[in-house]
Design an enzyme around this catalytic site. Sequence first.
Site, PDB file in Angstrom:
ATOM      1  N   GLU A  84       0.853  -1.189   0.000  1.00 33.46           N
ATOM      2  CA  GLU A  84       0.000   0.000   0.000  1.00 33.46           C
ATOM      3  C   GLU A  84       0.893   1.245   0.000  1.00 33.46           C
ATOM      4  OE1 GLU A  84      -1.975   0.944   3.863  1.00 33.46           O
ATOM      5  OE2 GLU A  84      -1.495  -1.134   4.345  1.00 33.46           O
ATOM      6  N   CYS A 116      -3.406  -3.623   4.721  1.00 30.32           N
ATOM      7  CA  CYS A 116      -2.513  -4.647   5.281  1.00 30.32           C
ATOM      8  C   CYS A 116      -2.920  -6.061   4.907  1.00 30.32           C
ATOM      9  CB  CYS A 116      -2.450  -4.527   6.799  1.00 30.32           C
ATOM     10  SG  CYS A 116      -1.923  -2.917   7.358  1.00 30.32           S
ATOM     11  N   HIS A 238      -2.175  -9.811  12.711  1.00 30.21           N
ATOM     12  CA  HIS A 238      -1.615  -8.584  12.125  1.00 30.21           C
ATOM     13  C   HIS A 238      -1.274  -7.650  13.295  1.00 30.21           C
ATOM     14  CE1 HIS A 238      -0.979  -4.882  10.128  1.00 30.21           C
ATOM     15  NE2 HIS A 238      -2.133  -4.360  10.502  1.00 30.21           N
TER      16      HIS A 238
END
Length: 415
Positions: A84, A116, A238
């Site tokens: 990104e 993500c 994450h």
Amino acid sequence: MASDRVPVGIHDLTFRTTSLQLTHAELARHTGVPLAKYHQGIGQKAMSIPAPDEDVITMAAHAAAAVVGRHGADRIRTLVFATETSVDQAKAGGLYVHSLLGLPPHIRVVELKQACYGATAALQFATALVHRDPDQQVLVLASDIARYDLDSPGEPTQGAAAAALLVTARPALLEIDTPSGVFTHEVMDFWRPNYRSTALVDGRASIDAYLNALTGTFGDHQARGGAPLHRIRTICYHQPFTRMAHKAHHHLLQQAGLPTVPQDIAAALAPTTTYNEVLGNSYTASLYVALAALLDGPTPLDGETVGLFSYGSGSVAEFLTATVRPGYRDHVRTGAHRAAVTDRRPISYAAYRDLHSGTLPTDGGSHATAAATPGPYRLAGVRDHRRIYEATGPVDAGPATTGRCVAAPGEGGGG
Ligand code: HMG
């Protein structure tokens, strides 16, 4: 010759980061924020900062070169670059990596984005491609630099890293299991319009959206017959900041009606946070850096089921499990990972602020970047609106392994 029976997954996994770091102790000295808020409140001790000639391409090329150096590129048919922090609106960042590494021409190269979550989408697409033709391999690169505005709440969660994953049949590290649970919900929790170099975020909303997506993905995973919680040895979450993993695990246990003892949660997650607590958020690479930390850790995981929770703001998420292959320890890259973390040079708060405000000129002229990185690839500058990358030295691919995919007893074929 597609076959559902051939195990497919991650054959090699490594990450690289930038050559500079800002410690949270140095940040706290200047922001006046109690250091405990950084160390305990968000669970971060340092963040990777790119030198002027480092970016997502140089980090990804470094990680990819180690993988290609060990296994060769003869069977790689697809390279997916998940990011990104894209450097171009049209051209896939993976093309620069393809060129820097001198990869063969008969490879499809694409870029993939969903905050993500991008690398996990790439991993699943790669898995499907390899199931279709188990002789092929897919190189997944996940590379990001997390940048928030100076003096904003997101600032202490910045960071950077690139992960490289070689996806093959009969993998040496992890077999990707089915089913997985997915969840999509449109929300403005974190975003970066094309004209901005720093992300915009509604911090509280992003935490709620992350936890909501965890509920959604895990529910879908269970409804489809995924491994029950008690069979999952450890979950890699994450990690936008490592405390987020604690919040997530607490949430999952609570929803399952299980005890939520903070010390037990901390002990369960500690093996997954060792790298991210000193690298910071590396967006789509973060989950795979957490996985690398787990595999590099002291506890043997042969044959165990591990969970992976991938969250990309906006939002798309996935909960999946993977089975750790027996003998995986012969293939991990612990030494290189520790070196990537410890070799970074600490910088002062003033130097960090200078680097944060530096941007590449956009006037189309010729601009050279200062030669700073000790890494094997650098962004030399821009000329005629083109980024100029150069290789500056050899890449250590790490100790040789068999270099071949590992066949489990009864699966036949080496690969
Ligand atoms: P904030 O306002 O600076 O912090 O923002 P806070 O006041 O909420 O404090 C944070 C924690 O520190 C709290 O703990 C405090 O109690 C504690 P909690 O209540 O949450 O358990 N604290 C202390 N602890 C010890 N000693 C002290 C002390 N003082 C306070 N003295 C926030 C925090 C995370 C919102 C901010 O950093 C932020 O906006 N970060 C960016 C957004 C983000 O990371 N969101 C995470 C979920 S979204 C996601 O993961 C996707 C993402 O990676 C992007 C993508 O997908 O591409 C971000």
